[in-house]
Design an enzyme around this catalytic site. Structure first.
Site, PDB file in Angstrom:
ATOM      1  N   TRP A 297       0.823  -1.313   0.183  1.00 30.60           N
ATOM      2  CA  TRP A 297      -0.153  -0.049  -0.077  1.00 30.60           C
ATOM      3  C   TRP A 297       0.826   1.231  -0.037  1.00 30.60           C
ATOM      4  O   TRP A 297       0.513   2.111  -0.436  1.00 30.60           O
ATOM      5  CB  TRP A 297      -0.979   0.208   1.024  1.00 30.60           C
ATOM      6  CG  TRP A 297      -2.158  -0.965   0.821  1.00 30.60           C
ATOM      7  CD1 TRP A 297      -2.469  -2.292   1.218  1.00 30.60           C
ATOM      8  CD2 TRP A 297      -2.916  -0.631  -0.302  1.00 30.60           C
ATOM      9  NE1 TRP A 297      -3.681  -2.790   0.618  1.00 30.60           N
ATOM     10  CE2 TRP A 297      -3.827  -1.736  -0.416  1.00 30.60           C
ATOM     11  CE3 TRP A 297      -3.614   0.418  -1.238  1.00 30.60           C
ATOM     12  CZ2 TRP A 297      -4.859  -2.024  -1.030  1.00 30.60           C
ATOM     13  CZ3 TRP A 297      -4.438   0.259  -2.045  1.00 30.60           C
ATOM     14  CH2 TRP A 297      -5.310  -0.895  -1.818  1.00 30.60           C
TER      15      TRP A 297
ATOM     16  N   ASP B  47      -1.343   6.836   6.468  1.00 32.70           N
ATOM     17  CA  ASP B  47      -2.608   6.221   5.900  1.00 32.70           C
ATOM     18  C   ASP B  47      -2.653   5.065   7.148  1.00 32.70           C
ATOM     19  O   ASP B  47      -1.674   4.076   7.222  1.00 32.70           O
ATOM     20  CB  ASP B  47      -1.857   5.360   4.566  1.00 32.70           C
ATOM     21  CG  ASP B  47      -3.180   4.532   4.002  1.00 32.70           C
ATOM     22  OD1 ASP B  47      -4.121   4.211   4.779  1.00 32.70           O
ATOM     23  OD2 ASP B  47      -2.875   3.741   3.241  1.00 32.70           O
TER      24      ASP B  47
ATOM     25  N   LYS C  10     -12.814  -1.007   7.101  1.00 34.90           N
ATOM     26  CA  LYS C  10     -12.194  -2.053   8.007  1.00 34.90           C
ATOM     27  C   LYS C  10     -12.704  -2.219   9.221  1.00 34.90           C
ATOM     28  O   LYS C  10     -13.513  -3.016   9.870  1.00 34.90           O
ATOM     29  CB  LYS C  10     -10.739  -1.818   7.750  1.00 34.90           C
ATOM     30  CG  LYS C  10     -10.321  -2.256   6.360  1.00 34.90           C
ATOM     31  CD  LYS C  10      -8.966  -1.758   6.192  1.00 34.90           C
ATOM     32  CE  LYS C  10      -8.680  -1.435   4.559  1.00 34.90           C
ATOM     33  NZ  LYS C  10      -8.954  -2.665   3.701  1.00 34.90           N
TER      34      LYS C  10
HETATM   35  N1  PMP Z   1      -4.347   1.977   2.215  1.00 33.10           N
HETATM   36  C1  PMP Z   1      -4.277   0.643   3.061  1.00 33.10           C
HETATM   37  C2  PMP Z   1      -3.251   0.302   3.963  1.00 33.10           C
HETATM   38  C3  PMP Z   1      -5.394  -0.064   2.557  1.00 33.10           C
HETATM   39  O1  PMP Z   1      -5.448  -1.336   3.324  1.00 33.10           O
HETATM   40  C4  PMP Z   1      -6.301   0.106   1.486  1.00 33.10           C
HETATM   41  C5  PMP Z   1      -7.449  -0.942   1.174  1.00 33.10           C
HETATM   42  N2  PMP Z   1      -7.127  -2.045   1.394  1.00 33.10           N
HETATM   43  C6  PMP Z   1      -6.086   1.216   0.776  1.00 33.10           C
HETATM   44  C7  PMP Z   1      -5.098   2.234   1.296  1.00 33.10           C
HETATM   45  C8  PMP Z   1      -7.107   1.539  -0.419  1.00 33.10           C
HETATM   46  O2  PMP Z   1      -8.312   1.986   0.200  1.00 33.10           O
HETATM   47  P1  PMP Z   1      -9.565   2.204  -0.730  1.00 33.10           P
HETATM   48  O3  PMP Z   1      -9.776   0.948  -1.575  1.00 33.10           O
HETATM   49  O4  PMP Z   1     -10.718   2.537   0.389  1.00 33.10           O
HETATM   50  O5  PMP Z   1      -9.188   3.368  -1.557  1.00 33.10           O
END
Ligand code: PMP
Length: 372
Positions: free
Chosen positions: A116, A184, A208
């Protein structure tokens, strides 16, 4: 145990219990699901469904205010921080951070801790020059410690991913930096207490630990709210959204309502200290079982292992389809690893009870006896 799933994905078990280990959208506490069901036709005796309430009316404004206050209380957010409810997921924020926080041409520092973080870096790079302060070790086994970060004192901010949902690494400490620390926290938000005052900005997708998809929550320090850059649409400006109390356009009202219920529920469970100790207990139980086994193994170094997304592998990967199929047949759902990483992943968000992890460990033990 309640779980939203299609019947063919969730065969009945002998005990009738099902546990959803999905990484997101993820399990909701049964009490929250029941409350949604109960309140949906008539919200707090208003004669209207929450889904029909105008966002500009006093009842919905009141709900937003309560959610903000509950969040402030849970995290002890200092008064010089604003809480914003934004549309979309964390991915939108990957691009909005440089557009909101950097002057044209200014660069930002990024810690590369895995899947991520790499996504955040790729998106931010479309808008600003970046400096990668450190990268995760080979095979994504460990996060580089703060002593090794090559920080730029001129950077507009320093971005970290507090928990790598796909590759199971988690930052255990947040250093005090001379530039604003931006995190994040999509997958470990509200799973432990936080020193909010060390951060310039925290953001988290809701699906989550905070409810359902469609909402991203931000906590941002006042001094980082700058006049929007020319060309930035108003709803994506942190400063304009703060000015308008996150009502510059229609907020994702249902997602916000579920987040409000989740915040209440976390408070009723004893708050973030209680969440952190429950999460430590659940994850330790699972890691201990993995480490003691000859069939399963976890690549992450113990000090950096996530307490939330437990990623592990079978020593013989050919057994994976059987593992997932047999687990699902006993009501242990969505245990497949992230598509880019493979293996097995058990997401133990706040809503996952210890009983679910005990059931998983018992299943893993049985599977090992059969196949080990
Ligand atoms: N950052 C992290 C740490 C994530 O786990 C996720 C989704 N699993 C995201 C960003 C992306 O989130 P979204 O799909 O809501 O854009």
């Amino acid at each position: 145990m309640a779980c939203i799933c299609f019947p063919e994905d969730a065969p009945a078990t002998r005990s009738g219990e099902r546990y959803n280990f999905a990484a997101g959208p993820a399990m909701l506490p049964p009490a929250v699901l029941a409350q949604i069901q109960d309140e949906l036709p008539d919200w707090r005796g208003s004669g209207q469904s929450l889904l029909e309430l105008p966002f500009t009316g006093a009842p919905f404004k009141g709900l937003m205010h309560e959610a903000k206050q509950d969040l402030r209380d849970l995290l002890t957010i200092p008064s010089n921080y604003r809480v914003l409810f934004m549309h979309g997921g964390a991915t939108c924020q990957f691009g909005l951070l440089p557009l909101n926080l950097l002057a044209p041409g200014q660069s930002a520092d990024y810690l590369d801790s895995g899947y991520w973080a790499a996504k955040a870096i790729a998106e931010a790079r479309r808008h600003a020059p970046l400096n990668i302060i450190a990268s995760a070790s080979e095979g994504l086994r460990a996060i580089a410690p703060p002593e090794q970060w090559r920080l730029d004192p001129q950077a507009g901010y320093c971005h970290v991913t507090s928990n790598e949902t796909a590759n199971g690494l988690q930052l255990q400490h947040f250093p005090e930096l001379s530039v604003p620390l931006v995190a994040d926290m999509s997958s470990d938000f509200l799973t432990r207490p936080l020193p909010v005052e060390r951060f310039g900005l925290i953001y988290a997708s809701a699906q989550k630990n905070l409810g359902i998809a469609g909402l991203c929550l931000l906590i941002v320090r006042d001094d980082l709210l700058k006049a929007p850059r020319p060309g930035l649409p108003s709803p994506f400006s942190y400063a304009l959204q703060a000015e308008q109390q996150s009502r510059l356009c229609t907020p994702p009202t249902f997602a916000l309502y579920v987040a409000a219920l989740m915040l209440r529920w976390i408070g009723q469970q004893g708050g973030l200290t209680a969440m952190a100790s429950a999460n430590a207990r659940k994850s330790q139980l699972l890691y201990q079982h993995i480490d003691a086994s000859d069939l399963y193994h976890c690549r992450q170094q113990p000090a950096d292992r996530s307490a939330i997304n437990i990623c592990f592998h079978l020593r013989d990967p050919r057994l994976l389809p059987d593992f997932l199929r047999e687990a699902a047949a006993t009501g242990l759902l969505n245990l497949q690893g992230h598509a880019a990483i493979g293996g097995i992943r058990a997401s133990l968000y706040n809503a996952m009870p210890l009983a679910g992890v005990k059931r998983l460990v018992a299943f893993m033990h049985g599977f090992e006896r059969q196949h080990g």
